[in-house]
Write an enzyme that holds these catalytic residues in place. Sequence first.
Site, PDB file in Angstrom:
ATOM      1  CG  MET A 108      -1.768   1.222   1.475  1.00 28.08           C
ATOM      2  SD  MET A 108      -2.821   1.074   2.820  1.00 28.08           S
ATOM      3  CE  MET A 108      -1.370   0.979   4.179  1.00 28.08           C
ATOM      4  CG  ASP A 123       1.066   8.011  -2.604  1.00 29.54           C
ATOM      5  OD1 ASP A 123       1.959   7.335  -2.279  1.00 29.54           O
ATOM      6  OD2 ASP A 123       1.093   8.614  -3.688  1.00 29.54           O
ATOM      7  CG  ASP A 172       9.926  11.403  -6.581  1.00 30.70           C
ATOM      8  OD1 ASP A 172      10.010  10.538  -5.850  1.00 30.70           O
ATOM      9  OD2 ASP A 172      10.136  11.522  -8.018  1.00 30.70           O
ATOM     10  CB  THR A 194      -1.796   9.992  -5.855  1.00 25.51           C
ATOM     11  OG1 THR A 194      -1.421   8.728  -4.894  1.00 25.51           O
ATOM     12  CG2 THR A 194      -2.244  11.013  -4.780  1.00 25.51           C
ATOM     13  CG  ASP A 214       0.597  12.839  -7.123  1.00 23.38           C
ATOM     14  OD1 ASP A 214      -0.049  11.687  -7.920  1.00 23.38           O
ATOM     15  OD2 ASP A 214       1.746  12.846  -6.779  1.00 23.38           O
TER      16      ASP A 214
END
Length: 629
Positions: A122, A124, A335, A184, A248
């Site tokens: 798993m 975000d 990042d 995301t 995102d």
Amino acid sequence: MASSESLLPVTSQHDPLSESSSNSIPETRRGKPIHLVVYSGFLLIALYITLIVTHTRPVRTKGANDEKTAASRARLAGVSEKSNDHIWKISDDREGEAFAWNNTMLSWQRTAFHFQPEKNWMNDPDGPLFYKGWYHFFYQYNPNAAVWGDIVWGHAVSKDLIHWLHLPFAMVPDQWYDANGVWTGSATFLDDGSIVMLYTGSTDKFVQVQNLAYPEDPNDPLLLKWTKFSGNPVLEPPPGIGDKDFRDPTTAWKTSDGKWRITIGSKINRTGISLVYDTVDFKTYEKHDILLHHVPNTGMWECVDFYPVSKTKHHGLDTSVNGPDVRHIVKASMDDTRIDHFAIGTYYDSNGTWVPDNPSIDVGISTGLRYDYGKFYASKTFYDQHKGRRILWGWIGESDSEAADVQKGWSSVQAIPRTVVLDKKTRKNLIQWPVKEIESLRLRSKKFHKKIGPGTVVPVDVGPADQIDIEADCETSGGATLRGALGPFGFSILADQSLSEQTLVYFYVTKGKDSKLKTFFCTDTSKSTMANDVVKPVYGSFVPVLKGEKLTMRILVDHSIVEGFGQGGRTCITSRVYPTKAIYGATKLFLFNNAIDATVTASFKVWQMNSAFIHPYSSVDDLVVPSST
Ligand code: DQQ
């Protein structure tokens, strides 16, 4: 007990209150003048960083996974995920061979009241929201393995953010525009109460595009089925933006002229940026020429979040709220460093830009503010209209090896959701606190009032200490020591009887070059396990302590995750720890004071914590909505 030198923090932040007269320790605690030089603390911090960096070398894993696989898999797709491989801290001389984990140890690591899927990978949090009586949580999930890849949207619902029912996947990669992953995204409530979801798709050609989805049946409180818009993608990387640098989308907020506005993270060369788009229907968009914000040398911005906080009120604000009583937060997930940075500033509706209050602690600057000084990434807030609060979700990855994740069959947990508000006293930081509902898991408790002398460690008799909630406040007699003005002092958690394994959560007070006392809240995981294939950092950061305040901490311990909240949530540290001996009934709790001549008086309460009910739906009966909703 660990030597005090090993308790110095490695992560630190600019003191946002340094210009403030209210900074530092209360007068009453200043007491006697402090003579001894503690600048050595800062030197040791630098030394510690150096040690961690230089004492690293790759681990030869015996498991099925070549450790390079993860990096190249994600790099190919244009994101990064598990980033431990280059920072292993080998704690013994086993020639770099990974520790021989057995199933008893690995089973213990699974958490009891943190959100996790039954198995596999798993990452975000995605599109959290409250709808028709249910909290919905979507998340990045690999249904096929305990490593990143093949990403779908996992989905779970809860009445209280603590007990969860896993539902069928909300969205899977079934279109060319998300063939390499349903990445995301965020939810927005439109004026009529309906929901739109924007998410990033990694296309069949690994291009990052933005897509629109909405619930198939708005009358379904469980939002089981999602329809992807036939005109997807709704946004492609604009000119000048790399195909793998556009992802995102945020929750949308209203502009003063009634449009919706979103921001999307990206980069241009090494400058992290947040692009701005306006829309009326979420299908077509108008790109702004100027950015919401940008910061040079911060690299790609992932999972940008943008929201208002009230200067005066204690409740949270819906994302579109603006006005003189409001400050705006920009958060971006870096990042390059895997750190979530935020800053407080002013938003200008007229052109869609945001300016930080203090450019020296801008978003992504290493001395700037973080939600959490431990492990906490790709976070996302949402406005809980049910209880009028803003809630923060954060992805807590593993600090062990990928081979160990594969062996145990799962990877990552989510932090306990936290309410987030502006610190009304300082107005220079946020206050995060576990949602009140977590207290429903508190079982029997014990209260303690202990006075412990310098260089002392005392057991705290609470029985097994691997599922506990601790709330403590401390006072010290003061005193100056080579090891620091006051402390370090705090709790030794997940410890075995002989303290051969222990994780330390503590305060440390030092005197800076300006002679002012500074308090740090820290977590030292360097002795947390005998295993060598685990990253074991010393986390720490400055925490504002205002005049008249006691030092307070809260610690949530849930097997392999420890969440620490210093000074009511002004500074938070989450860590992952993997003891080999201090597990099951052998986990102990101790209180320690490692100062030379200061006595600590600690008043604290420890609750045993129940397990949360987090399980998959097993039949359609599980999905029947109780009539009360
Ligand atoms: N994770 C997603 C991306 C995001 C990254 C892919 C952050 O959308 O940028 O799983 O962890």
